[in-house]
Design a protein around this motif. Sequence first.
Motif, short mmCIF file in Angstrom:
data_model
loop_
_atom_site.label_atom_id
_atom_site.label_comp_id
_atom_site.label_asym_id
_atom_site.label_seq_id
_atom_site.Cartn_x
_atom_site.Cartn_y
_atom_site.Cartn_z
N GLU A 127 -12.64 26.00 27.86
CA GLU A 127 -13.95 24.65 27.89
C GLU A 127 -12.23 24.11 28.51
OE1 GLU A 127 -16.96 21.29 25.74
OE2 GLU A 127 -16.49 23.19 25.11
N THR A 128 -11.62 24.00 27.13
CA THR A 128 -10.67 22.90 26.92
C THR A 128 -9.96 23.30 28.53
OG1 THR A 128 -10.56 22.75 24.63
CG2 THR A 128 -8.37 22.21 25.50
N LEU A 129 -9.27 24.73 28.77
CA LEU A 129 -7.91 24.86 30.36
C LEU A 129 -8.96 24.43 31.20
CD1 LEU A 129 -7.65 27.96 28.86
CD2 LEU A 129 -6.27 25.76 28.68
N LEU A 130 -10.72 24.27 31.27
CA LEU A 130 -10.72 23.77 32.21
C LEU A 130 -10.70 22.40 32.56
CD1 LEU A 130 -12.85 24.30 34.64
CD2 LEU A 130 -14.92 23.66 33.37
N ARG A 131 -11.43 21.51 31.81
CA ARG A 131 -10.91 19.74 31.28
C ARG A 131 -9.90 19.36 31.49
NH1 ARG A 131 -12.99 19.26 26.72
NH2 ARG A 131 -11.67 18.94 25.48
N ALA A 132 -8.52 20.64 30.89
CA ALA A 132 -7.40 20.11 31.45
C ALA A 132 -6.65 20.44 33.12
CB ALA A 132 -5.96 21.32 30.63
N TYR A 133 -7.53 21.56 33.86
CA TYR A 133 -6.76 21.96 35.31
C TYR A 133 -8.04 20.27 35.79
CZ TYR A 133 -8.45 23.99 39.87
OH TYR A 133 -8.16 23.68 40.39
N ARG A 134 -9.27 20.44 35.78
CA ARG A 134 -9.81 18.86 36.08
C ARG A 134 -8.87 17.74 36.22
NH1 ARG A 134 -16.15 20.59 34.58
NH2 ARG A 134 -16.20 22.50 36.00
N MET A 135 -8.34 17.37 35.58
CA MET A 135 -7.30 16.23 34.88
C MET A 135 -6.48 16.29 35.91
SD MET A 135 -7.05 13.36 33.26
CE MET A 135 -8.13 13.49 32.38
N LEU A 136 -5.06 17.51 35.36
CA LEU A 136 -4.35 17.79 36.42
C LEU A 136 -5.14 18.05 38.32
CD1 LEU A 136 -1.79 18.88 37.00
CD2 LEU A 136 -2.18 20.60 36.75
N ASP A 137 -6.57 18.22 38.44
CA ASP A 137 -6.59 17.97 40.40
C ASP A 137 -7.23 16.44 41.06
OD1 ASP A 137 -7.39 19.31 42.51
OD2 ASP A 137 -9.18 18.51 41.75
N GLN A 138 -7.49 15.86 39.24
CA GLN A 138 -8.11 14.69 39.64
C GLN A 138 -6.30 13.97 40.18
OE1 GLN A 138 -10.79 13.33 40.90
NE2 GLN A 138 -8.81 12.08 41.99
N GLN A 139 -5.33 13.98 39.03
CA GLN A 139 -4.47 13.81 39.50
C GLN A 139 -3.27 13.55 40.69
OE1 GLN A 139 -1.90 14.62 35.67
NE2 GLN A 139 -3.36 13.17 34.23
N LEU A 140 -3.47 15.30 41.48
CA LEU A 140 -2.85 15.38 42.18
C LEU A 140 -3.69 14.65 43.35
CD1 LEU A 140 -1.75 19.34 41.96
CD2 LEU A 140 -0.06 16.77 41.36
N ARG A 141 -5.16 14.77 43.32
CA ARG A 141 -5.86 14.23 44.04
C ARG A 141 -5.76 12.28 44.82
NH1 ARG A 141 -9.28 17.83 46.47
NH2 ARG A 141 -9.77 19.68 45.11
N ASP A 142 -5.34 12.38 43.59
CA ASP A 142 -4.42 10.79 43.80
C ASP A 142 -3.11 10.55 45.13
OD1 ASP A 142 -6.86 9.83 42.12
OD2 ASP A 142 -5.71 9.71 40.39
N HIS A 143 -2.28 11.51 44.59
CA HIS A 143 -1.04 11.94 45.69
C HIS A 143 -1.71 12.53 46.77
CE1 HIS A 143 0.28 9.63 42.66
NE2 HIS A 143 -0.32 10.39 41.68
#
Length: 319
Positions: A127-143
């Motif tokens: 659960e923690t790793l999935l949440r971190a992955y989704r955060m990283l994915d969103q940060q990248l989509r902003d760029h």
Amino acid sequence: MNDGLMIAGCLTGAVGLAGVAAAGLALSRRNGSYLAAGHALARRGDVDPLPAVLRRGLGGLTVPVTPGPRGELFLGPGAPQPGRTLRRLVLTPLLARVRGNGGRLSRDQQTPFGLVVEFTGEVRDAETLLRAYRMLDQQLRDHAPLLSRCTGDDFTPGAVIVSVTGIVDVRELLATQDERYLFAEGSFDDVGSAAAPAGLVPVISEPWGRRFGWDGLEPIPAEERHLLHAMVRSAHDDGRTVRISALPEGPRRARAALWTELAAAGVDAIAGHDQRGLARHLRRHLVSRRTAPTLPARPGRRPSPRPTGPRPDRRREPV
């Protein structure tokens, strides 16, 4: 350089950054050539690993990260340290420099900068790793316009390509996304695998000691040289690039011998902690054999239209 290999593999399968961008532009003017074959491995104690990598012109960086509160990723192992986030110390300055430099880290950059996000530490629950992955994915989509991405079966190279390692099920997670800005790290075992197409696993990354024992102190055994060349060639034929890491940290002469042999075999990226020595070696022994996708040409500067009549009150027209 040939982008067809990687693309063929894929077919099968803002405001507030102006100061950072200006600093990046000034830095790029002082740097030497872009060293696509050089990849830095951040040490776990590095407080701010990116500036030295950019200053030396290296073409990639692996950073260890640990998930923290609200899915944010913090550099290094252990307890999260305030302010030491991947977003603040790596993503923001890296992508600000790309944006401020016309879509490239430097004028002569031709292949994507490889950023590898390595999940480390004791936090391993799904659960923690999935949440971190989704955060990283969103940060990248902003760029998104600055990044390499795969949309369906179409791969588009960008100034930076981001891959992730250390999450067991990351391939299954990535495979569910029709448009992705993250990629999985692979091994030579993935070459020819339909379950790991090049659009999902574009880079073969292995530690040297996994298959080879040569330490650079003596001439490389003929069988190891043959194996190295054959494995790199097979990865290239499969539409992937190759990065070798964890080389023996012996005397300078031995390290240079290893780097030279890897370059001769066509290895696309050589990873190590000795950034200064690697950069110096690559500047003296340029690696010309590249299979990574090339960045699109930057649009040329369009001249202003000529005036239709004389303007006697001006001595010259602006360009």
